[in-house]
Motif scaffolding. Structure first.
Motif, short mmCIF file in Angstrom:
data_model
loop_
_atom_site.label_atom_id
_atom_site.label_comp_id
_atom_site.label_asym_id
_atom_site.label_seq_id
_atom_site.Cartn_x
_atom_site.Cartn_y
_atom_site.Cartn_z
N LEU A 81 -1.53 -6.96 21.54
CA LEU A 81 -1.32 -6.89 20.08
C LEU A 81 -0.41 -5.72 19.78
CD1 LEU A 81 -4.96 -7.42 18.92
CD2 LEU A 81 -3.03 -8.96 18.53
N PHE A 82 0.34 -5.84 18.72
CA PHE A 82 1.34 -4.82 18.42
C PHE A 82 1.15 -4.32 16.99
CE2 PHE A 82 5.25 -3.17 16.86
CZ PHE A 82 5.81 -2.51 17.94
N PHE A 83 1.07 -3.01 16.84
CA PHE A 83 1.03 -2.39 15.51
C PHE A 83 2.17 -1.39 15.42
CE2 PHE A 83 -3.30 -3.74 16.16
CZ PHE A 83 -3.73 -4.16 14.91
N GLY A 84 3.12 -1.66 14.55
CA GLY A 84 4.22 -0.72 14.34
C GLY A 84 3.93 0.07 13.07
N LEU A 85 3.56 1.34 13.25
CA LEU A 85 3.22 2.17 12.09
C LEU A 85 4.48 2.87 11.59
CD1 LEU A 85 -0.04 3.89 13.40
CD2 LEU A 85 0.26 1.63 12.42
N PRO A 86 4.49 3.21 10.30
CA PRO A 86 5.64 3.97 9.78
C PRO A 86 5.74 5.33 10.46
CG PRO A 86 4.19 3.21 8.02
CD PRO A 86 3.46 2.99 9.28
N GLY A 87 6.84 6.02 10.25
CA GLY A 87 7.05 7.29 10.93
C GLY A 87 6.39 8.47 10.24
N ASN A 88 6.26 8.39 8.93
CA ASN A 88 5.72 9.56 8.23
C ASN A 88 4.29 9.85 8.67
OD1 ASN A 88 7.48 11.03 6.46
ND2 ASN A 88 7.79 9.09 5.37
N PRO A 89 4.02 11.12 8.94
CA PRO A 89 2.74 11.49 9.54
C PRO A 89 1.51 11.06 8.73
CG PRO A 89 4.28 13.31 9.71
CD PRO A 89 4.95 12.26 8.88
N VAL A 90 1.58 11.11 7.40
CA VAL A 90 0.39 10.70 6.62
C VAL A 90 0.25 9.18 6.68
CG1 VAL A 90 -0.71 10.70 4.35
CG2 VAL A 90 0.62 12.68 5.08
N SER A 91 1.38 8.47 6.67
CA SER A 91 1.34 7.00 6.76
C SER A 91 0.68 6.57 8.06
CB SER A 91 2.75 6.41 6.72
OG SER A 91 3.47 6.97 5.66
N VAL A 92 0.95 7.31 9.13
CA VAL A 92 0.35 6.98 10.42
C VAL A 92 -1.18 7.03 10.31
CG1 VAL A 92 -0.02 7.90 12.76
CG2 VAL A 92 2.29 7.68 11.84
N MET A 93 -1.68 8.10 9.71
CA MET A 93 -3.14 8.25 9.63
C MET A 93 -3.76 7.23 8.69
SD MET A 93 -3.91 12.30 10.03
CE MET A 93 -5.52 11.96 10.75
N VAL A 94 -3.11 7.01 7.55
CA VAL A 94 -3.65 6.05 6.58
C VAL A 94 -3.67 4.65 7.20
CG1 VAL A 94 -3.21 4.90 4.37
CG2 VAL A 94 -3.02 7.39 4.54
N SER A 95 -2.56 4.25 7.83
CA SER A 95 -2.52 2.90 8.44
C SER A 95 -3.54 2.79 9.56
CB SER A 95 -1.15 2.59 9.04
OG SER A 95 -0.13 3.04 8.23
N PHE A 96 -3.71 3.87 10.30
CA PHE A 96 -4.67 3.84 11.40
C PHE A 96 -6.08 3.58 10.86
CE2 PHE A 96 -7.64 5.36 14.50
CZ PHE A 96 -7.08 4.98 15.72
N MET B 249 0.85 -1.19 0.00
CA MET B 249 0.00 0.00 0.00
C MET B 249 0.89 1.24 0.00
SD MET B 249 -1.23 -0.11 3.95
CE MET B 249 -2.08 1.46 4.04
N LYS B 250 0.29 2.36 -0.36
CA LYS B 250 1.02 3.62 -0.36
C LYS B 250 0.10 4.74 0.08
CE LYS B 250 3.89 6.50 -3.29
NZ LYS B 250 4.30 6.80 -4.65
N PRO B 251 0.44 5.50 1.08
CA PRO B 251 1.63 5.33 1.90
C PRO B 251 1.41 4.21 2.91
CG PRO B 251 0.31 7.15 2.73
CD PRO B 251 -0.39 6.64 1.51
N GLY B 252 2.46 3.85 3.65
CA GLY B 252 2.29 2.91 4.75
C GLY B 252 2.81 1.51 4.51
N ARG B 253 3.72 1.32 3.54
CA ARG B 253 4.19 -0.04 3.26
C ARG B 253 4.81 -0.72 4.48
NH1 ARG B 253 6.75 -1.58 -2.26
NH2 ARG B 253 8.07 0.21 -1.95
N PRO B 254 5.72 -0.07 5.23
CA PRO B 254 6.33 -0.81 6.33
C PRO B 254 5.43 -0.86 7.57
CG PRO B 254 7.37 1.33 6.13
CD PRO B 254 6.25 1.29 5.14
N LEU B 255 4.35 -1.64 7.48
CA LEU B 255 3.43 -1.76 8.62
C LEU B 255 3.70 -3.09 9.31
CD1 LEU B 255 0.76 -0.76 10.08
CD2 LEU B 255 -0.40 -2.34 8.55
N THR B 256 3.98 -3.03 10.60
CA THR B 256 4.30 -4.27 11.32
C THR B 256 3.13 -4.65 12.20
OG1 THR B 256 6.56 -3.49 11.42
CG2 THR B 256 5.99 -5.33 12.86
#
Ligand code: AMP
Ligand code: MG
Length: 427
Positions: free
Chosen positions: A305-320, A290-297
């Motif tokens: 449960l553990f969710f490791g979101l990427p650092g970029n601010p937009v990626s955080v919101m998209v992954s959320f 996906m883009k943004p947010g590829r490195p989602l753990t």
């Protein structure tokens, strides 16, 4: 579709799983939390019901008037000409008329007033002529049985009115009150711990040295979590050192159902999140196409449960919004909510590489003809947080898509913070 390494012509990647598979893997791992509490209905807005709710009452409990007017016997309505009826009393909401109404008689009645015995019809006050203690009704203007609220027409006794798993709305709270229910049993609040990672992060209020940035992710995450109605545990910023990261993860696992981090999930030298999770927990997946947010753990540390979101601010919101929100809903014991997606024309031409699902930021609006359309917020880099602030929807472009021409239909998903007044038609 098989994923392959990205080239300069596309964006496929063998290590990534698709958005749908990631969602399925998360969904298959989660179990709704146990633990319930009894709360007063005033404190129950946004909480998730732990039991089905049945009504012990009929609502309304007695037949009453839906209008201000006169309660009459339906058989007294004239078929031809005019009928005259004698007013023998009145029925106000809260002050019923206690006697039977006989043929040729009527009772002045107000909205919500109990229908007096013998009557079954209300004539609107605008449809009668009043002369002293008599009303005159013309034939053809009224129907027997009209303007009555019948017993149980809103809710019937014994009826299931709300299902377990429902997140209570203002209407639900009112409905519970209408049934005289003062308290409900709800699922306990989910405990979500979150922190940011990164040596470059500075605290608000401090001046920025060169190379530093303010930690915005913790504020975005805090706000999105509060909006979901979970208990938030803000664990601050952790620095990019493996032992510090490990200690913070273990501490978070002790106090929460879910741990969310941002940053440190790329493959750089200072990205310790996945490595630490492998060492002290389990990794389920760590890359999504996906883009943004590829490195989602996604994984687990002990019971958390553990969710490791990427650092970029937009990626955080998209992954959320794409993954965490549905996951947290499921953990909170909510029935799967309705997810509104629309197909609308996009007036901005868009380009992308094949291989990843893109969540572009869009503005959904009405055009001059009153039809919905979407346009892009502009530059789509994952560091441009102002694009999320301007957007009221995601434009979701499928993996294989490479181009959208102006006027092509696209799928959009409104953001939860969308201001509906932006959508009001100009005509
Ligand atoms: P990382 O995933 O740690 O490599 O971070 C990716 C990008 O996001 C870098 O430019 C970071 O500076 C930025 N970033 C990481 N964490 C935050 C944060 N908490 N707030 C704002 N930007 C961040
Ligand atoms: Mg970092």
């Amino acid at each position: 579709m098989s994923l392959k390494p990205p080239t300069c012509l596309d964006d496929y990647d063998t290590e990534s799983i698709t958005v749908d598979i990631a969602l399925e893997r998360i969904q298959n791992t989660l179990k709704p939390i146990q633990g319930y509490e009894q709360v007063a209905i005033r404190s129950a807005l946004g909480r998730v019901l732990a039991t089905d709710i049945y009504s012990a009452l009929n609502v309304p409990a007695y037949p009453n008037s839906a209008m201000d007017g006169y309660a009459v016997r339906g058989e007294d309505l004239p078929i031809v000409g005019i009928a005259s009826l004698q007013i023998i009393g009145s029925s106000f909401a809260g002050h019923p008329f206690e006697h039977e109404v006989l043929t040729g008689q009527c009772v002045r009645i107000f909205t919500g007033g109990v229908l007096p015995e013998g009557t079954d019809t209300v004539i609107m006050q605008e449809h009668v002529e009043v002369e002293g203690k008599t009303i005159r009704i013309h034939a053809g203007e009224n129907r027997a049985g009209q303007f009555i609220s019948h017993v149980g027409e809103d809710v019937k006794i014994g009826q299931r009115i709300l299902n377990r798993g429902r997140q209570l709305t203002a209407a639900d709270i009112g409905l519970l009150a209408s049934l005289g229910i003062p308290e409900v049993q709800v699922v306990r609040r989910l405990r979500v711990a979150f922190f940011s990672t990164g040596d470059e992060l500075n605290t608000l209020g401090e001046p920025l040295s060169i190379g530093q940035i303010y930690d915005s992710n913790r504020y975005t995450l805090y706000s999105m979590l509060v909006q979901l109605g979970v208990d938030v545990i803000d664990l601050g910023v952790i620095r990019d050192k493996p032992d510090v990261v490990e200690r913070a993860f273990l501490q978070a696992a002790q106090q929460s159902d879910v741990i969310i981090t941002s940053g440190g999930v790329s493959v750089g030298e200072a990205d310790f999140v996945v490595e630490t999770l492998r060492r002290i927990g389990e990794v389920n997946f760590w890359k999504v196409a996906m883009k943004p947010g590829r490195p989602l753990t996604f994984g687990r540390i002990q019971q958390a449960l553990f969710f490791g979101l990427p650092g970029n601010p937009v990626s955080v919101m998209v992954s959320f919004y794409a993954f965490l929100q549905p996951a947290l809903w499921q953990l909170m014991g909510m029935s799967p909510p309705f997810r509104l997606q629309l197909r609308v024309p996009c007036i901005t031409p868009l380009k992308k590489l094949a291989g990843r699902t893109e969540f572009q930021r869009g503005i959904l609006e009405y055009n001059a003809e009153g039809r919905l359309q979407v346009r892009s917020t502009g530059k789509q880099s994952s560091s441009i947080l102002s694009s999320m602030s301007q957007a009221n929807c995601f434009i979701i472009l499928p993996m294989e898509c490479t181009e959208v021409r102006a006027g092509d239909e696209v799928t959009v998903e409104p953001l939860p913070h969308i201001n509906m007044s932006h959508l009001i038609s100009p005509i």
